[in-house]
Design an enzyme around this catalytic site. Structure first.
Site, mmCIF file in Angstrom:
data_model
loop_
_atom_site.group_PDB
_atom_site.id
_atom_site.type_symbol
_atom_site.label_atom_id
_atom_site.label_comp_id
_atom_site.label_asym_id
_atom_site.label_seq_id
_atom_site.Cartn_x
_atom_site.Cartn_y
_atom_site.Cartn_z
ATOM 1 C CB ALA A 363 -0.935 -0.006 1.212
ATOM 2 C CG ASP A 380 -9.676 -2.906 8.238
ATOM 3 O OD1 ASP A 380 -9.338 -2.793 9.424
ATOM 4 O OD2 ASP A 380 -10.409 -3.825 7.823
#
Length: 520
Positions: A363, A380
């Site tokens: 990410a 998350d």
């Protein structure tokens, strides 16, 4: 035919054998180096799985291992007599000790109180044995090469073997074999090196018979271990988890375990509980709805982490959402929640929706390259238990998210427990503020975890998470519960913390301090 003519074939065969011997020994250096580094990586990975804090575990494991190799190199000076005999014995010992290290440690973890001591003793023993090998091989090769050629060739093969190990361990061995099978398989390679040396060198004839039995018995033992590796893993996980283990798999990044009892399904990553099907709806409703119900313009949504699809399930309850892009590191995780019948039922086929795009990648790297704009970003990630995850809670990362946020957009970040991990929770909030966001912290009670916290962030300081319509059928979140989530009693109220920077990850330190008393 004269004697000279008869002797020529024998001399030629001897010369050919003499040429093959150094090549075999240099090939042994390559295999030994590969196996030695794999043992080191297995110990570090296993310690991270079982004890957490991957940076600390890898650092101490590498230190103990290299120190032990130094001791082994120093001890090699005392080996005399038949060096080939010593070499073959050492290979058998390395194969057995290193090969059975992973299954032994997995089994002992639940039974002994001094697990760290046993771990470091085993790492130290393996390191000493591996440290004996290269100096011994150099002494065997002495006289077959000039000294400068000997040193350059041995260390060349040694370093190339280490490179190979560092590549195949995460990309091939762990995903395909798992830690236990990898350990036993690599141990078998050491035994095979011993067997080849035993039968390709004439000098070994006097002791061939005595060592052949040891080679064969060792290979059989390791082979039996490989055959029963899955049962060993199942047994150790059965001891580690209270409920029945119904699925377990090692991916490139983590160990995924699913357990089940009469009431619930539980997911564990590297031994840490991620959710219980009994109450996960509380967590995921609290994660998604307080912010999204006040964003009627939300069309494009980004989910970072959340490979189980449960946050996506909640997002799909809003008809105005047209596209959800989920970025999760582990393809093994997302595939599991796309194809396992029980899990697909749990996330209501969320990851199979035509509105959902699933991407696998880091990410941190991905958000720096993305050029899209999102009305809502759901972060998350797992808890910041190590530095590789801690970077995803840093000022630098949050600034990258700001570049992806559409005007009027919002971010929500899961932020660990404001009760148990009070420093960690407020560090996340303060780090978001340092990145230029206005923040709204909140929390809810999840029975499997206790009080759990989240932080909403955006650019508009007047925005509040209330007043918007909520989807039908929610089991926990209502307008009233959202209002209650914003209240923090005195034992969870804001405290001063440092900002989590890439070069100084205060959050990881806070997390260790907060959760340390509750660890195994």
């Amino acid at each position: 035919m004269d004697n000279a003519t008869l002797a020529r074939p024998r001399r030629e065969a001897a010369a050919a054998t003499a040429g093959v011997q150094p090549a075999l020994l240099l090939g042994s250096v390559f295999v030994i180096a590969t196996c030695g580094l794999v043992y080191e990586l297995i110990a570090g990975t296993l310690a991270s799985y079982l004890l957490g804090d991957s940076v600390l575990q890898f650092s101490t494991i590498i230190g103990v291992y290299l120190f032990s190799m130094g001791i082994g190199s120093w001890l090699s000076r005392y080996l005399g007599g038949s060096l080939l005999r010593w070499f073959i014995r050492l290979e058998i010992l390395v194969g057995l000790v290193g090969g059975f290290s992973a299954p032994l440690l997995f089994v002992l973890f639940e039974y002994v109180t001094s697990f760290r001591l046993i771990l470091y003793l085993l790492v130290g023993l393996t390191g000493i044995l591996v440290g004996l090998e290269i100096p011994l091989l150099m002494r065997i090769l002495e006289g077959r090469f000039e000294f400068k050629d000997l040193v350059s060739r041995v260390f060349t093969f040694d370093y190339i073997g280490a490179l190979l190990a560092s590549l195949i361990f995460p990309l091939v061995l762990v995903p395909q074999l798992g830690l236990i099978r990898t350990s036993l398989f690599v141990g078998a390679l050491n035994i095979i090196v011993a067997g080849v040396a035993l039968y390709r060198f004439p000098e070994t004839r006097p002791f061939r018979r005595s060592l052949t039995g040891a080679v064969v018995a060792s290979l059989l033992a390791l082979g039996v271990g490989i055959f029963f590796a899955e049962r060993i893993q199942t047994y150790t996980e059965g001891m580690a988890f209270q409920d029945q283990v119904i699925f377990s798999k090692s991916t490139t990044y983590q160990r995924i375990v699913l357990t089940r009892n009469s009431r619930e399904l539980r997911l564990f990553l590297n031994g840490n509980l991620q959710f219980s099907s009994q109450d996960e709806y509380r967590y995921h409703e609290a994660l998604v709805h307080p912010a999204l119900q006040a964003l009627p313009q939300a069309r494009q949504v980004l989910v970072l982490g959340g490979g189980d699809g449960l946050a996506v399930r909640e997002l799909l309850k809003y008809p105005q959402v047209r596209h959800i892009r989920l970025v999760d590191l582990d393809a093994g995780m997302t595939r599991l929640f796309q194809h396992n019948a029980m899990l697909v039922s749990l996330n209501q086929r969320a990851l199979l929706s035509p509105k959902v795009e699933v991407l696998n990648g880091d990410a941190y790297q991905w958000v720096r390259q993305d050029t899209a704009r999102y009305d809502y970003i759901v972060v998350d990630f797992p808890d910041p238990s190590n530095y590789s995850i801690g970077k995803l809670y840093s000022v630098a990362f949050y600034r990258e998210l700001d570049h992806l946020l559409a005007p009027g957009g919002r971010i929500v970040v899961q932020s660990t427990s404001p009760y148990v991990a009070r420093q960690s929770f407020w560090c996340v909030a303060h780090t978001l503020q340092a990145a230029g966001f206005q923040t709204i912290p909140y929390h809810c009670y999840v029975p499997s975890f206790g009080e759990w916290g989240f932080v909403m962030a955006g650019r508009n300081s007047h925005w509040r998470p209330n007043g918007g319509p909520l989807p039908r059928g929610l089991r926990y979140v209502t307008t009233a519960t959202i209002r209650d989530m914003l209240y923090f009693p005195p034992d969870m109220t804001e405290i001063p913390t440092e900002i989590n920077q890439l070069n100084n990850q205060a959050l990881v330190r806070y997390f260790e301090e907060d959760w340390g008393p509750y660890s195994h």
